[in-house]
Design an enzyme around this catalytic site. Structure first.
Site, PDB file in Angstrom:
ATOM      1  N   HIS A   1       2.769   3.224  -8.995  1.00 29.99           N
ATOM      2  CA  HIS A   1       2.638   1.778  -9.214  1.00 29.99           C
ATOM      3  C   HIS A   1       3.887   1.229  -9.911  1.00 29.99           C
ATOM      4  CE1 HIS A   1      -1.320   1.958  -7.640  1.00 29.99           C
ATOM      5  NE2 HIS A   1      -1.844   2.621  -8.652  1.00 29.99           N
TER       6      HIS A   1
ATOM      7  N   ASP B   1       0.827  -1.209   0.000  1.00 23.10           N
ATOM      8  CA  ASP B   1       0.000   0.000   0.000  1.00 23.10           C
ATOM      9  C   ASP B   1       0.865   1.264   0.000  1.00 23.10           C
ATOM     10  OD1 ASP B   1      -2.272   1.485   0.009  1.00 23.10           O
ATOM     11  OD2 ASP B   1      -2.831   1.072   2.083  1.00 23.10           O
TER      12      ASP B   1
ATOM     13  N   LEU C   1      10.395 -21.048  -4.439  1.00 25.62           N
ATOM     14  CA  LEU C   1       9.450 -20.123  -3.810  1.00 25.62           C
ATOM     15  C   LEU C   1       8.080 -20.173  -4.510  1.00 25.62           C
ATOM     16  CD1 LEU C   1       8.892 -17.512  -2.004  1.00 25.62           C
ATOM     17  CD2 LEU C   1       9.619 -16.205  -4.014  1.00 25.62           C
TER      18      LEU C   1
HETATM   19  C1  FPP Z   1      -2.042   0.140  -3.259  1.00 17.70           C
HETATM   20  O1  FPP Z   1      -1.513   1.460  -3.264  1.00 17.70           O
HETATM   21  C2  FPP Z   1      -1.453  -0.601  -4.372  1.00 17.70           C
HETATM   22  C3  FPP Z   1      -2.184  -1.182  -5.365  1.00 17.70           C
HETATM   23  C4  FPP Z   1      -3.659  -1.125  -5.452  1.00 17.70           C
HETATM   24  C5  FPP Z   1      -1.524  -1.887  -6.451  1.00 17.70           C
HETATM   25  C6  FPP Z   1      -0.277  -2.648  -6.087  1.00 17.70           C
HETATM   26  C7  FPP Z   1       0.390  -3.018  -7.334  1.00 17.70           C
HETATM   27  C8  FPP Z   1       1.715  -3.009  -7.561  1.00 17.70           C
HETATM   28  C9  FPP Z   1       2.745  -2.757  -6.551  1.00 17.70           C
HETATM   29  C10 FPP Z   1       2.229  -3.266  -8.923  1.00 17.70           C
HETATM   30  C11 FPP Z   1       1.500  -4.270  -9.745  1.00 17.70           C
HETATM   31  C12 FPP Z   1       1.877  -5.662  -9.449  1.00 17.70           C
HETATM   32  C13 FPP Z   1       2.378  -6.527 -10.335  1.00 17.70           C
HETATM   33  C14 FPP Z   1       2.529  -7.950  -9.959  1.00 17.70           C
HETATM   34  C15 FPP Z   1       2.836  -6.108 -11.646  1.00 17.70           C
HETATM   35  P1  FPP Z   1      -2.536   2.668  -3.478  1.00 17.70           P
HETATM   36  O2  FPP Z   1      -2.602   2.942  -4.936  1.00 17.70           O
HETATM   37  O3  FPP Z   1      -3.846   2.348  -2.836  1.00 17.70           O
HETATM   38  O4  FPP Z   1      -1.792   3.807  -2.716  1.00 17.70           O
HETATM   39  P2  FPP Z   1      -2.466   4.985  -1.869  1.00 17.70           P
HETATM   40  O5  FPP Z   1      -3.185   4.336  -0.715  1.00 17.70           O
HETATM   41  O6  FPP Z   1      -1.301   5.805  -1.431  1.00 17.70           O
HETATM   42  O7  FPP Z   1      -3.400   5.715  -2.787  1.00 17.70           O
END
Ligand code: FPP
Length: 280
Positions: free
Chosen positions: A66, A49, A160
């Site tokens: 991201h 997150d 893994l």
């Molecule tokens: C939450 O941060 C994160 C996500 C919803 C996406 C997580 C995805 C990745 C790290 C990359 C994609 C993964 C792969 C396997 C390619 P947020 O966007 O909710 O952050 P915020 O709370 O600060 O708005």
């Protein structure tokens, strides 16, 4: 110069084997990194997150957060492999994430394709087995094909286990498992009395894997967000304020140390070792 190199090499060869797993860490990590092998979690789950906030703090679009999150993820997967974690489950995209803007969803889906294209060779070489947790059929065709190919290519790998929760919702997973059991009962293959925790567990995406030992959530949020409700029933939780793109090996190691220091009782009274396999 040559003598110095030779003495380093000989020194390395003569050094006694460490009693602890010694971890190679990024330069930002503190120098003395060692954890007794019996305090390593078998299954780590991570809610990655804070990508959006990381980007906003820099005046960048959320998609840049991201993209930076994928870089962080790459090293955390490598670290999990290096350090002997058996299963790593990451929350990449929830069933609720479709509600984000079209641009953000499309950026995430694009990253997913890029990720599989760029990482699959290394993951396969390292014997990583990829499993998608979630509704693969609900993904756009290109993403569906990419994840299915990755699962197929790595299905016999014994290293893994990398579980990628994608189009995943914990309640939906439980509903799906309940339906599968109901179908078996309807078909006369299962007596209702035979339904127990093991029977339900066998219908989860993570069937056969150990329960989550350690759940990490970054960015300071203190909730589970419908992530692995069954598998985390006895998990130890570590909430780190670091935004995901900044989460590195040093942060990971800190979470592992925190886990190693916990006394797990599984509802009993006697302290049990962090990774003991008996769930009371
Ligand atoms: C939450 O941060 C994160 C996500 C919803 C996406 C997580 C995805 C990745 C790290 C990359 C994609 C993964 C792969 C396997 C390619 P947020 O966007 O909710 O952050 P915020 O709370 O600060 O708005």
């Amino acid at each position: 110069m040559f003598a110095e190199k030779l003495s380093k090499l000989l020194g390395g060869m003569l050094r006694p084997k460490p009693r602890y797993i010694t971890m190679a860490v990024s330069p930002s990590a503190e120098p003395a990194q060692a954890l007794p092998p019996d305090t390593m979690p078998r299954h780590v789950a991570i809610i990655m997150d804070g990508n959006g906030r990381w980007a906003t703090n820099r005046g960048l679009p959320r998609s840049a957060g991201h993209a930076a999150g994928v870089e962080a993820l790459r090293d955390i997967i490598r670290a999990s492999d290096d350090w002997g974690v058996q299963c790593l489950t990451i929350y990449a995209f929830s069933t609720e994430n479709w509600a984000r803007s079209k641009e953000e969803v499309s950026a995430l889906m694009g990253l997913l394709l890029k990720y599989f294209a760029s990482e699959i060779d290394e993951l396969d070489e390292k014997h990583v087995r990829i499993l998608i947790l979630g509704d693969v059929d609900g993904l756009p065709e290109a993403q569906r094909d990419a994840v299915c190919r990755a699962m197929e290519r790595t299905k016999d790998n014994t290293g893994l286990k990398l579980n990628i929760a994608l189009n995943y919702g914990g309640r939906a997973e439980l509903v799906r498992a309940a339906k599968a059991l109901a179908d078996q009962v309807k078909a006369g293959e299962l007596e209702p009395e035979a339904i127990d925790a093991a029977a339900l567990e066998a219908q989860l995406y993570t069937a056969g894997q150990p329960d989550v030992d350690l759940l990490i959530r970054t960015s300071g949020e203190l909730r589970l967000s419908n992530f692995l409700p069954w598998q985390t029933a006895y998990a130890e939780m570590v909430f780190d304020r670091t935004l995901w793109p900044d989460f590195d090996r040093a942060c990971y190691l800190k979470a592992l140390r925190e886990y190693a220091s916990r006394s797990r009782r599984f509802g009993g009274v006697e302290p049990k070792k962090a990774t003991e396999d008996e769930h009371g």
